[in-house]
Scaffold this active site. Structure first.
Site, PDB file in Angstrom:
ATOM      1  N   CYS A  51       0.834  -1.210   0.000  1.00  0.00           N
ATOM      2  CA  CYS A  51       0.000   0.000   0.000  1.00  0.00           C
ATOM      3  C   CYS A  51       0.868   1.259   0.000  1.00  0.00           C
ATOM      4  O   CYS A  51       1.788   1.387   0.790  1.00  0.00           O
ATOM      5  CB  CYS A  51      -0.916  -0.015   1.222  1.00  0.00           C
ATOM      6  SG  CYS A  51      -1.786   1.539   1.473  1.00  0.00           S
ATOM      7  N   CYS A  54       0.206   3.162   3.617  1.00  0.00           N
ATOM      8  CA  CYS A  54       0.497   2.587   4.936  1.00  0.00           C
ATOM      9  C   CYS A  54       1.782   3.207   5.523  1.00  0.00           C
ATOM     10  O   CYS A  54       2.680   3.611   4.787  1.00  0.00           O
ATOM     11  CB  CYS A  54       0.658   1.074   4.836  1.00  0.00           C
ATOM     12  SG  CYS A  54      -0.893   0.154   4.974  1.00  0.00           S
ATOM     13  N   SER A 160      -8.651   5.141  -5.375  1.00  0.00           N
ATOM     14  CA  SER A 160      -7.554   4.413  -5.999  1.00  0.00           C
ATOM     15  C   SER A 160      -6.893   3.459  -5.019  1.00  0.00           C
ATOM     16  O   SER A 160      -5.998   2.713  -5.390  1.00  0.00           O
ATOM     17  CB  SER A 160      -6.521   5.410  -6.525  1.00  0.00           C
ATOM     18  OG  SER A 160      -6.039   6.203  -5.461  1.00  0.00           O
ATOM     19  N   HIS A 163      -6.937   2.016   1.552  1.00  0.00           N
ATOM     20  CA  HIS A 163      -6.486   2.580   2.824  1.00  0.00           C
ATOM     21  C   HIS A 163      -7.359   3.798   3.165  1.00  0.00           C
ATOM     22  O   HIS A 163      -7.616   4.619   2.292  1.00  0.00           O
ATOM     23  CB  HIS A 163      -5.009   3.000   2.703  1.00  0.00           C
ATOM     24  CG  HIS A 163      -4.375   3.281   4.020  1.00  0.00           C
ATOM     25  ND1 HIS A 163      -3.477   2.413   4.603  1.00  0.00           N
ATOM     26  CD2 HIS A 163      -4.531   4.306   4.882  1.00  0.00           C
ATOM     27  CE1 HIS A 163      -3.094   2.920   5.769  1.00  0.00           C
ATOM     28  NE2 HIS A 163      -3.729   4.066   5.958  1.00  0.00           N
ATOM     29  N   HIS A 165      -8.545   7.162   3.569  1.00  0.00           N
ATOM     30  CA  HIS A 165      -7.923   8.442   3.231  1.00  0.00           C
ATOM     31  C   HIS A 165      -8.911   9.372   2.548  1.00  0.00           C
ATOM     32  O   HIS A 165      -9.928   8.932   2.031  1.00  0.00           O
ATOM     33  CB  HIS A 165      -6.731   8.225   2.291  1.00  0.00           C
ATOM     34  CG  HIS A 165      -7.142   7.772   0.918  1.00  0.00           C
ATOM     35  ND1 HIS A 165      -7.514   6.472   0.641  1.00  0.00           N
ATOM     36  CD2 HIS A 165      -7.273   8.443  -0.252  1.00  0.00           C
ATOM     37  CE1 HIS A 165      -7.839   6.367  -0.639  1.00  0.00           C
ATOM     38  NE2 HIS A 165      -7.714   7.551  -1.214  1.00  0.00           N
ATOM     39  N   GLN A 167      -8.954  13.643   0.604  1.00  0.00           N
ATOM     40  CA  GLN A 167      -8.115  14.602  -0.105  1.00  0.00           C
ATOM     41  C   GLN A 167      -8.529  16.028   0.239  1.00  0.00           C
ATOM     42  O   GLN A 167      -9.642  16.263   0.722  1.00  0.00           O
ATOM     43  CB  GLN A 167      -8.253  14.402  -1.621  1.00  0.00           C
ATOM     44  CG  GLN A 167      -7.843  13.029  -2.111  1.00  0.00           C
ATOM     45  CD  GLN A 167      -7.661  13.014  -3.628  1.00  0.00           C
ATOM     46  OE1 GLN A 167      -7.017  13.899  -4.191  1.00  0.00           O
ATOM     47  NE2 GLN A 167      -8.238  12.036  -4.292  1.00  0.00           N
TER      48      GLN A 167
END
Ligand code: H2U
Ligand code: ZN
Length: 345
Positions: A51, A54, A160, A163, A165, A167
């Site tokens: 990843c 990570c 994409s 994990h 997340h 933006q």
């Protein structure tokens, strides 16, 4: 025959965007023999050596992530907007408009744990994300007019990477949706001397049928004009312009209501619910922001199961957005959805 909201086709007005949407409630029973999305089996490890996000791993551009223990923010290695761009201006023809845009794009990892989602994180962990969103907004607001925080969750929404997340794209101009919301809230404020979304939240809380959740400071509704089947709007109950303005109590109750909403979403079809969500706070180009009310939109694409999503095609691309299941029916289903996550024993 009297008009019936639950039976008859009608159009509803979206005052935030000055748009109409077509509602076709009689159609929600139509059979579906079209595409189904695959439900990716969710067996992610706590740490994935492959990843890019990570802790301690090398990203696509060769940089190494720190061994972060809660959240981690970095400048997007494939940023859509850049800080240094030469000026561009439209020429004589009105048919070839162009403007340069200056900005900065960041990625924000919500947790070091590869296998979690916001919905499965603890309130204390979500609170750290809320504080980080606020701090980032404040910092970027010093340099840019618009700070767009968002999360694309799930493959179906084009994320994409699994994990957890989100933006942040900050720009020196307002995007088209932001500009429209600004204009509409300003016009309402000029005309009525009141705040559009503050008025709206008060009236929805009173009506009740589109409310999904409510606590001391916040209200979640399926808006009267929702386009996506289970779209929601998260609204403060008192005036608030931007995330950094929220005090400790408002942030705690925000954490609580977000956690409850995201668990309800996951439980609806017993799947890690895909969505795009994002915050709309007042732009930073002016002090004149009494018309703005901070809010978050959640746009989930799923329609009738974990595998059947709504398509924005045909009529929607050519005329206007359309929905079958009514916002009231969607709100009812979300209210009924449990607040205990289906993955918990
Ligand atoms: P999405 O999952 O919403 O696409 O966000 C992931 C972002 O992370 C994406 O914009 C960035 C991509 O450009 N990214 C990096 O900056 N570095 C990497 O090593 C992988 C992904
Ligand atoms: Zn990871």
């Amino acid at each position: 025959m009297p008009f019936d909201f639950t039976e008859h086709p009608h159009r509803r007005y979206n005052p935030l965007l000055d748009e109409w949407i077509l509602v076709s409630p009689h159609r929600s029973k139509r059979p579906w023999q079209g595409g189904r999305e695959l439900v990716a089996s969710d067996t992610r490890p706590r740490y994935d050596p492959e990843c890019y996000l990570c802790p301690g791993n090398i990203r696509a551009n060769g940089e190494r992530n720190p061994d972060y223990e809660s959240t981690f923010v970095f400048v997007n290695d494939f940023a859509a907007v850049l800080p240094d761009v030469p000026r561009a201006q439209s020429g004589e023809s009105p048919l070839f408009g162009v403007k340069s845009v200056r900005g900065e794009a960041r990625v924000i990892c919500f947790s070091p744990r590869h296998d979690l989602t916001l919905a499965e994180m603890s309130p204390a962990e979500i609170r750290i994300v809320v504080d980080l969103w606020a701090a980032q907004t404040e910092e970027l607001g010093d340099r840019f007019r618009w700070v767009q925080i968002f999360e694309n969750r799930g493959e179906m929404m084009g994320a994409s990477n699994p994990h957890p997340h989100g933006q942040i794209w900050s720009t020196d101009s307002l995007g088209a949706v932001a500009a429209r919301e600004d204009q509409q809230q300003r016009a309402y404020h000029d005309r009525h001397g009141k705040n559009l979304l503050h008025d709206y939240a008060r009236q929805e809380a009173h009506i009740g049928e589109r409310c999904v959740l409510e606590n001391e400071n916040w209200l979640v509704v399926v808006p009267f004009w929702a386009v996506w089947p289970f779209e929601t709007l998260l609204l403060p109950k008192s005036p608030a312009r931007r995330l950094p303005d929220l005090d400790d109590g408002q942030r705690t109750s925000l954490t609580d209501i977000m956690k409850r909403l995201l668990v309800k979403y996951d439980n609806l079809f017993e799947v890690s619910f895909p969505y795009s969500m994002g915050w709309h706070g007042a732009p930073y180009d002016t002090e004149d922001i009494a018309h703005w009310q901070l809010h978050a939109h959640f746009f989930p694409p799923l329609l009738r199961s974990a595998t059947v999503k709504k398509f924005m095609v045909g009529y929607e691309m050519l005329a206007e957005a359309q929905r079958d299941i009514t916002p009231e029916a969607a709100a009812h289903r979300l209210r009924e959805s449990s607040e205990k996550h289906f993955k918990l024993p």
